[in-house]
Design an enzyme around this catalytic site. Structure first.
Site, short mmCIF file in Angstrom:
data_model
loop_
_atom_site.label_atom_id
_atom_site.label_comp_id
_atom_site.label_asym_id
_atom_site.label_seq_id
_atom_site.Cartn_x
_atom_site.Cartn_y
_atom_site.Cartn_z
N GLU A 1 0.88 -1.17 0.00
CA GLU A 1 0.00 0.00 0.00
C GLU A 1 0.91 1.21 0.00
OE1 GLU A 1 -1.52 3.29 1.08
OE2 GLU A 1 -1.62 2.32 3.04
N CYS B 1 -2.19 8.23 4.51
CA CYS B 1 -2.25 7.92 3.08
C CYS B 1 -3.65 8.14 2.54
CB CYS B 1 -1.78 6.50 2.83
SG CYS B 1 -2.42 5.29 4.00
#
Length: 543
Positions: free
Chosen positions: A293, A327
């Site tokens: 990720e 994020c």
């Protein structure tokens, strides 16, 4: 060996403590914070349960008070990596063959330790070393990690229960085996829960792990190592290797025993690791599983029917909680011209009320960004906006690193929807907004979909249900986690499995069975009860 069919306790999400004035949890956490501030510790490398003091050290500091040293951490190099690979191999045979319920018990116990006696320690370490407010630490380093350790064993049981059907006279079944080799877990600074989940999810499935933590989050990571020891994790299952990226990563990726990579961090680093794995592919015993990720340029898209107060609150919380260092943080927004005057006023009012400072002061909404490199990056974007035609700084724009790395929550207006600030990941408290003509909805939706390489999170705001469906379809591939009338942050384990595609990663959804499936290798077994004794088949008896 027990012949009972164990059943994992039904997982529930950990309740969030308020830490309100006068509450017992507030007093307890304040006490632990004071203890940590007053007593720096020494953090070793941990290999096969053995603490290693390399002498190559770095200081662990408070980002909001970078002169205050919390710990001295020893760094691993090639020698320690090789020792860790050997320790992981030695632990693999027993751990991979340990009954699944026994492995699960370690992490279920870890969840209860974190929910109880370890909660203050992990929260305090996250607040001090990563400059998180009490609320941001609580929802991350306590609640989310507890949820991972409760839900993952339940998902394991679900996976192991997936079995094929059998024809008469045959018994078909599937074994779920650990990967052959070790998994390399590379964890980020911004979420202690991710730092805890990346090594433990593969370990739960029977794998042994080399854990390389972010250099800016060593205090919370080290206490997680000690918590797992207290939960009964055997030596060598997870080996702790703080150190510089290439000094740890290069020998790890060169090892024939590399079986997988579990990564959260920058796109550039992940792509470099993937390239190295590709170069080394012929030397590995197995093709490594690669799960990553890698960030986002997350959007909020408002329709003219959106509620202004809800939109403004979502923008401020989504963009500026934990200093925008999520994020999933809102980094770009598209606002219709008809709403912009009211949205602008709402943002100015809310941003002006934000208190920023040390997380030791529970009244603060924001702390400092993680280090000087991040500070300089964020300032660079702000100054680019300040000095470049087509941008307007609506609010914020200040910064100071004399004591801590503080960057004001900053809202920038961009006339160009394809500008640098609308496209590039900033990973800091900078929200860039493009105002579009109400009649240009579809064209602007296309700009949003194609305006970034990333596809992690996104949010839309509208009251008209037909418009909601239209916008959702137009942005189907723009985000792996999609929010309707809510901010694009705050995914909860067991409710919103997390991950994105495109440049945001492999979308293997942490907090779901999909992620755990990547850390197991199936063996399909067919057992025939009465075996054939004749070679020929009936059709061969006559022409």
């Amino acid at each position: 060996m027990s012949n009972g069919f164990a059943k994992v306790p039904k997982p529930i999400n950990e309740p969030i403590k308020s830490y309100a004035p006068g509450s017992p949890e507030r007093a307890s956490l304040k006490s632990r914070l004071a203890e940590m501030m007053a007593a720096p510790i020494e953090i070793p490398v941990l290999i096969g349960g053995r603490e290693v003091f390399t002498g190559n050290t770095t200081n662990v500091v408070c980002p909001h008070d970078h002169g205050h040293v919390l710990a001295t951490a020893h760094q691993a190099g090639t020698t320690e990596v090789q020792a860790a690979i050997e320790a992981a191999a030695a632990a693999w045979a027993d751990w991979s063959e340990m009954p699944w319920d026994a492995r699960s018990a370690v992490f279920l116990k870890a969840a209860e330790l974190l929910a109880g006696p370890w909660r203050d320690t992990i929260n305090a370490a996250t607040m001090l070393n990563q400059s998180k407010t009490v609320h941001q630490a609580e929802i991350d380093s306590a609640c989310e990690l507890i949820d991972f350790w409760r839900y993952n064993p339940s998902y394991l049981q679900q996976i192991y229960g997936e079995q094929p059907g059998s024809a008469p006279g045959i018994w078909d079944r599937v074994e779920y085996r650990a990967l052959e080799g070790f998994v390399f877990a590379v964890t980020p600074f911004n979420f202690t829960s991710i730092a805890g989940n990346l090594p433990t999810a593969p370990a739960l499935m029977g794998n042994t792990v080399l854990w390389k933590p972010a250099s800016t989050a060593l205090l919370s990571g080290w206490y997680l190592v000690k918590l797992l020891e207290a939960a009964g994790l055997p030596p060598g299952v997870i080996n702790w290797l703080p150190g510089r990226g290439r000094q740890v990563g290069d020998p790890v990726l060169a090892s024939p025993s590399l079986a997988g990579v579990h990564f959260t961090g920058s796109t550039r680093v992940f792509q470099g690791m993937w390239a190295d794995i590709g170069t080394n592919i012929a030397r590995y015993r197995s093709y490594p599983r690669i799960v990553g990720e890698t960030g986002g340029k997350d959007f909020v898209f408002a329709h003219a029917s959106a509620g202004v107060d809800e939109l403004c609150t979502a923008l401020v919380r989504g963009a500026f909680e934990y200093q925008g260092q999520k994020c999933s943080a809102a980094s770009r927004a598209y606002v219709p011209a008809s709403l912009w005057p009211a949205v602008r006023a709402g943002l100015e009012e809310r941003v002006a009320a934000i208190a920023m400072g040390s997380p030791l002061d529970f009244r603060n909404f924001m702390g400092a960004v993680i280090d000087e490199a991040a500070f300089d990056t964020h300032v660079g974007y702000i100054e680019h906006a300040r000095s470049t035609e087509g941008f307007e700084i609506v609010c914020g724009g200040g910064y100071d690193k004399s004591v801590g790395y503080f960057v004001e929550p900053t809202v920038v207006l961009s006339a160009d929807p394809k500008s640098k600030l609308m496209r590039e990941e900033i990973f800091g408290p900078v929200l860039t907004i493009h105002v579009y003509a109400d009649a240009a909805l579809d064209a602007t939706l296309h700009l949003c979909d194609t305006g970034s390489d990333y596809a992690l999170t996104g949010a839309i705001f509208a009251r008209d249900r037909g418009v909601i469906e239209h916008m959702s379809a137009a942005l189907r591939h723009a985000a792996g986690n999609f929010y309707i009338n809510d901010k694009p942050t705050g995914a909860v384990v067991g409710q919103q499995p997390f991950g994105g595609a495109r440049a945001s990663g492999t979308n293997d959804k942490a907090g779901s069975p999909l992620n755990l499936m990547r850390w197991t290798s199936q063996r399909a077994i067919k057992e025939t009860f009465v075996s054939p004794t004749v070679v020929g088949y009936p059709h061969m008896d006559a022409e």
